[in-house]
Write a protein that holds these residues in place. Structure first.
Motif, PDB file in Angstrom:
ATOM      1  N   ARG A 127      25.714  37.627  31.274  1.00  0.00           N
ATOM      2  CA  ARG A 127      25.783  36.428  30.416  1.00  0.00           C
ATOM      3  C   ARG A 127      27.098  36.469  29.642  1.00  0.00           C
ATOM      4  NH1 ARG A 127      23.983  34.590  33.045  1.00  0.00           N
ATOM      5  NH2 ARG A 127      21.983  34.763  33.964  1.00  0.00           N
ATOM      6  N   PRO A 128      27.636  35.314  29.268  1.00  0.00           N
ATOM      7  CA  PRO A 128      28.849  35.341  28.437  1.00  0.00           C
ATOM      8  C   PRO A 128      28.542  36.011  27.095  1.00  0.00           C
ATOM      9  CG  PRO A 128      28.439  33.136  29.297  1.00  0.00           C
ATOM     10  CD  PRO A 128      27.223  33.948  29.618  1.00  0.00           C
ATOM     11  N   PRO A 129      29.523  36.697  26.513  1.00  0.00           N
ATOM     12  CA  PRO A 129      29.276  37.401  25.254  1.00  0.00           C
ATOM     13  C   PRO A 129      29.180  36.422  24.079  1.00  0.00           C
ATOM     14  CG  PRO A 129      31.592  37.535  25.843  1.00  0.00           C
ATOM     15  CD  PRO A 129      30.915  36.813  26.961  1.00  0.00           C
ATOM     16  N   ASN A 148      29.632  48.826  31.350  1.00  0.00           N
ATOM     17  CA  ASN A 148      28.806  49.331  30.263  1.00  0.00           C
ATOM     18  C   ASN A 148      29.375  49.050  28.867  1.00  0.00           C
ATOM     19  OD1 ASN A 148      26.312  50.387  29.656  1.00  0.00           O
ATOM     20  ND2 ASN A 148      27.063  52.490  29.485  1.00  0.00           N
ATOM     21  N   VAL A 149      30.480  48.303  28.809  1.00  0.00           N
ATOM     22  CA  VAL A 149      31.000  47.910  27.498  1.00  0.00           C
ATOM     23  C   VAL A 149      30.193  46.712  27.004  1.00  0.00           C
ATOM     24  CG1 VAL A 149      32.941  46.853  26.281  1.00  0.00           C
ATOM     25  CG2 VAL A 149      33.344  48.781  27.810  1.00  0.00           C
ATOM     26  N   THR A 150      29.524  46.867  25.866  1.00  0.00           N
ATOM     27  CA  THR A 150      28.719  45.748  25.358  1.00  0.00           C
ATOM     28  C   THR A 150      29.218  45.253  24.012  1.00  0.00           C
ATOM     29  OG1 THR A 150      27.194  47.304  24.355  1.00  0.00           O
ATOM     30  CG2 THR A 150      26.629  46.489  26.543  1.00  0.00           C
ATOM     31  N   LEU A 151      30.128  46.029  23.386  1.00  0.00           N
ATOM     32  CA  LEU A 151      30.665  45.593  22.095  1.00  0.00           C
ATOM     33  C   LEU A 151      32.187  45.607  22.156  1.00  0.00           C
ATOM     34  CD1 LEU A 151      30.266  44.928  19.031  1.00  0.00           C
ATOM     35  CD2 LEU A 151      30.508  47.390  18.621  1.00  0.00           C
ATOM     36  N   VAL A 152      32.793  44.502  21.738  1.00  0.00           N
ATOM     37  CA  VAL A 152      34.244  44.451  21.615  1.00  0.00           C
ATOM     38  C   VAL A 152      34.563  44.147  20.150  1.00  0.00           C
ATOM     39  CG1 VAL A 152      36.300  43.086  22.145  1.00  0.00           C
ATOM     40  CG2 VAL A 152      34.792  43.803  23.997  1.00  0.00           C
ATOM     41  N   PRO A 209      23.702  42.290  27.602  1.00  0.00           N
ATOM     42  CA  PRO A 209      24.505  41.256  26.957  1.00  0.00           C
ATOM     43  C   PRO A 209      25.612  41.852  26.087  1.00  0.00           C
ATOM     44  CG  PRO A 209      22.346  41.432  25.913  1.00  0.00           C
ATOM     45  CD  PRO A 209      22.324  42.320  27.113  1.00  0.00           C
ATOM     46  N   GLY A 210      26.677  41.104  25.922  1.00  0.00           N
ATOM     47  CA  GLY A 210      27.811  41.604  25.161  1.00  0.00           C
ATOM     48  C   GLY A 210      27.990  40.867  23.845  1.00  0.00           C
ATOM     49  N   HIS A 211      28.613  41.578  22.901  1.00  0.00           N
ATOM     50  CA  HIS A 211      28.885  40.955  21.619  1.00  0.00           C
ATOM     51  C   HIS A 211      30.330  41.257  21.194  1.00  0.00           C
ATOM     52  CE1 HIS A 211      28.084  39.055  17.891  1.00  0.00           C
ATOM     53  NE2 HIS A 211      28.457  40.118  17.203  1.00  0.00           N
ATOM     54  N   VAL A 212      30.957  40.289  20.551  1.00  0.00           N
ATOM     55  CA  VAL A 212      32.338  40.459  20.097  1.00  0.00           C
ATOM     56  C   VAL A 212      32.400  40.238  18.590  1.00  0.00           C
ATOM     57  CG1 VAL A 212      34.719  39.692  20.401  1.00  0.00           C
ATOM     58  CG2 VAL A 212      33.108  39.498  22.296  1.00  0.00           C
ATOM     59  N   LEU A 213      33.024  41.188  17.884  1.00  0.00           N
ATOM     60  CA  LEU A 213      33.187  41.087  16.437  1.00  0.00           C
ATOM     61  C   LEU A 213      34.671  40.923  16.143  1.00  0.00           C
ATOM     62  CD1 LEU A 213      31.231  43.834  14.457  1.00  0.00           C
ATOM     63  CD2 LEU A 213      31.224  41.365  14.103  1.00  0.00           C
ATOM     64  N   VAL A 214      35.029  39.831  15.504  1.00  0.00           N
ATOM     65  CA  VAL A 214      36.439  39.578  15.214  1.00  0.00           C
ATOM     66  C   VAL A 214      36.670  39.714  13.711  1.00  0.00           C
ATOM     67  CG1 VAL A 214      38.317  37.904  15.411  1.00  0.00           C
ATOM     68  CG2 VAL A 214      36.553  38.000  17.171  1.00  0.00           C
TER      69      VAL A 214
END
Ligand code: ADP
Ligand code: ZN
Ligand code: ZN
Length: 701
Positions: free
Chosen positions: A358-360, A523-527, A564-569
């Motif tokens: 799924r898109p992050p 396996n990267v789920t957090l950026v 699912p992935g998540h991105v924190l900016v």
């Protein structure tokens, strides 16, 4: 032209040059020399066919004209170094090797040598060096095995074995298939398609299927990529599909490999070439499809000398050649998107991730009043901790390599600057050095302020090394892997560095833009984006576009697998409209906004732009040259800005200034540029004063 030589344009010739001879290329035949000019005779030609076939020759002539670069240099760019030097256009035959001993004879830790020997033993008829290298081994490994008498030379036996047996990939999803069906095949002549496919949507898989379906056994295809060394997995994927048909072209090839690949292309062998920018200039004779992957990437534009855009030349080439060109990206350049909106290109949308991914989700974290630990906020560290505890991997994006962008004295305010440039030195703690990222200057780092000797001399801001240290201290049991120009240079290749990541075990990746490019880390789920604010307020009109592209590309590394992935900016401007739209994750909506801004400022792609740059020992000299140019450039239809000092006005002790020309009409701009360049060519300039022209500049600072 001696009578016994039938010469054609693009053919190499040996000619008298002063008292020596030189290698030249025929540009035109049947031309009457101007009155009073006496011509010398061509000596000979090394081969009876043109090194640059007609279509390639026309392409280069066009590019010379369009980019205002001397024809000779453009033509020679398309020849491999061996042919420029006058060597024969023939290859040394490939040496074949076969196994002559058992892997058990090798010591336990000689893994690669063992692997090579095993690989050869599976191929009793032997294999040529080119196939061995294509399979991922090195010449050095062959030599070592030869010294140990474990391999021996053998006679060539017909066709070289495929480096790996072709294996079919997954079938296309309905969304991929629907996108693929919209791309015209080679029989339809010229077409340009912009494939907008979100990160992880399976664009590469789509290219593979398209080529498999559309190419017949005699056709050639070109796949342009921004940088091969960063994404060797992509070449491996193509090899699994097409085996030997895949050849590569990039700056790390040696002269022999270059010549060999060049000859295959010139001889019309049905290769699929994966290459960087300059591959678009190669002498294809049966080119049936061009693909430009990550078409927005700024490395397609050559930054010096012949300043062409590999992507734009690719589109022209497809047009000349009457074949399809596919431009693919999750974040298309505003130029290409504009062309799609205006109907010049077909817009093809692929907005689902492939497989089950799924898109992050993207969220902003305002750090204005939060305490930071080496640039990272509490909530950020907690998010990383949670990700690792779940057995997953985190990626932390920092936009500067080194430890900190600057060292500052908290007593006297002194900051260390480069003595040769108008920039500050970056502190690299690993090497205890202060380095300029704009020239090669470096000096030893000091513990005291060099000006007032105060001990309150401290790093300010974030670099990859500093973030790596902070994370290593916070998560002592987790490997932290740093990827930037420094770490990849030291360790040789990005592959070795990424080994740990590829195991899938919990780890933290820290790095620069390099990490944003096309990698697939399931396996990267957090950026985490440490600081998004760099490009928000730049004077370069391309900065917001590049910021959004980089942020979405890095974000695209999250959640490419099952989870699912998540991105924190992290940002100090969480109410900035660009960043707010970013959270919706819809690139085209953002692109619409950015295009509207470009239109109201009358910037490219709404007008054509070119920049004259001058550099000299003093700013006065640089400006003076551009001052003389300005009145000649200010003719009907052309708007002229400047001359002004460049953003970094002094670089390696050269003072740089620029004059910007804009015009509604490309043809008109091209005529004026041609005229101005001719004029400059005829001027006798003071020594040390240099000028250059950049058409469709990527960097405008
Ligand atoms: P992109 O180039 O758009 O980033 P890729 O082609 O690299 O996407 O695909 C992303 C991931 O999805 C890869 O791991 C790829 O193997 C997988 N993938 C692509 N297409 C399919 C498909 N049709 N079915 C299953 N997996 C797929
Ligand atoms: Zn001081
Ligand atoms: Zn410098």
């Amino acid at each position: 032209m001696p009578d016994h030589l039938a010469l054609q344009p693009g053919q190499r010739v040996s000619i008298p040059f002063g008292r020596q001879s030189a290698m030249g290329l025929v540009v035109e035949t049947g031309v009457e020399p101007p009155a009073g000019i006496e011509l010398k005779s061509v000596y000979s030609t090394p081969e009876p066919w043109p090194a640059l076939p007609p279509e390639t020759f026309r392409l280069l002539s066009w590019a010379s004209d369009y980019y205002q670069h001397p024809l000779g240099e453009c033509l020679f760019t398309a020849l491999p170094p061996a042919l420029r030097r006058g060597r024969p256009a023939a290859e040394k035959p490939d040496t074949w090797w076969r196994a002559a001993g058992l892997p058990e004879a090798l010591s336990a830790n000689a893994h690669r040598q063992k692997a090579l020997l095993t690989w050869l033993r599976e191929r009793p008829a032997g294999a040529p060096v080119s196939a061995i290298v294509a399979a991922g081994f090195t010449r050095e490994q062959i030599r070592t095995l030869h010294q140990k008498a474990l391999v021996e030379e053998c006679a060539a036996s017909g066709k070289a074995p495929d480096p790996a047996s072709p294996t079919p990939g997954p079938t296309l999803s309905p969304a991929q298939q629907a996108a693929a069906d919209q791309i015209p095949g080679p029989d339809g002549g010229f077409s340009a398609s912009l494939l907008f496919g979100i990160t992880g949507s399976g664009k590469t898989e789509l290219y593979l299927h398209y080529l498999k379906q559309q190419l017949d056994d005699t056709s050639q295809a070109l796949v342009l990529v921004p940088e091969i060394n960063l994404t060797p997995q992509m070449v491996a994927r193509f090899r699994r599909y097409f085996g030997h048909r895949i050849v590569v072209w990039h700056s790390a090839l040696n002269d022999g490999e270059r010549l060999s690949t060049w000859l295959k292309i010139r001889n019309g062998e049905p290769v699929i070439l994966i290459g960087t920018r300059s591959a678009v200039l190669l002498p294809f004779t049966h080119l049936k499809t061009i693909i430009v992957d990550e078409e927005h990437d700024s490395s397609y534009k050559q930054g010096e000398g012949f300043r062409y855009s590999g992507r734009d030349v690719a589109v022209y080439r497809a047009h000349l050649n009457q074949c399809p060109v596919i431009l693919g990206s999750a974040t298309p350049s505003l130029e290409s998107y504009h062309n799609a909106l205006s109907g010049k290109y077909r817009l093809i949308r692929l907005e689902e991730r492939a497989g089950n991914a799924r898109p992050p989700t993207i969220s902003l974290l305002d750090i204005r009043s939060r305490p930071l630990e080496g640039g990272l906020s509490r909530p950020t560290l907690q998010a990383i901790e949670k990700c690792l505890a779940a057995g997953q991997q985190a990626l932390v994006f920092v936009n500067r390599r080194g430890f900190a962008p600057v060292m500052m004295c908290f007593d006297c305010g002194h900051m260390v600057e480069c003595p040769r440039c108008d920039t500050r030195l970056t502190y690299h703690r690993r090497d205890r050095a202060m380095r300029c990222h704009h020239c090669d200057y470096q000096t030893a780092a000091t513990e005291h302020c060099p000006k007032c000797q105060s001990e309150a001399f401290k790093p300010v801001g974030q670099g990859t090394e500093r973030t790596e240290d902070i994370l290593a201290a916070q998560f002592p049991d987790t490997p932290v892997v740093r990827v930037d120009r420094d770490s990849t240079q030291r360790k040789g290749s990005i592959q070795g560095i990424l080994k740990k990541v590829n195991t899938g075990e919990p780890c933290i990746l820290v790095g620069t833009q390099m990490l944003a490019k096309g990698h697939d880390f399931p396996n990267v789920t957090l950026v985490v984006v440490v600081n998004a604010d760099g490009g928000l307020f730049s004077i370069d009109f391309r900065a917001p576009e590049q910021l959004i592209q980089t942020l979405l590309q890095v974000s695209g590394r999250a959640g490419r697998g099952e989870k699912p992935g998540h991105v924190l900016v992290q940002t100090c401007h969480s109410d900035h409209p660009i960043l707010k739209s970013l959270c919706q994750g819809h690139y085209l909506t953002l692109a619409d906004q950015l295009l509207a801004e470009r239109e109201s400022g009358q910037f490219p792609p709404f007008r054509a732009m070119a920049i004259f740059r001058a550099e000299a020992d003093t700013m006065a000299n640089s400006l003076a040259l551009l001052d003389t140019l300005k009145p000649k450039a200010s003719v009907t239809g052309i708007e002229v800005w400047g001359p002004l000092p460049a953003l970094i006005a002094r670089r390696a002790d050269r003072h740089r200034a620029q004059l910007v020309l804009c015009c509604d009409n490309r043809k008109r701009l091209n005529q004026v540029l041609a005229h101005l360049c001719q004029d400059l060519d005829q001027q006798k300039l003071p020594s040390g004063l240099k000028w250059m022209i950049d058409v469709d500049p990527q960097e405008t600072g």
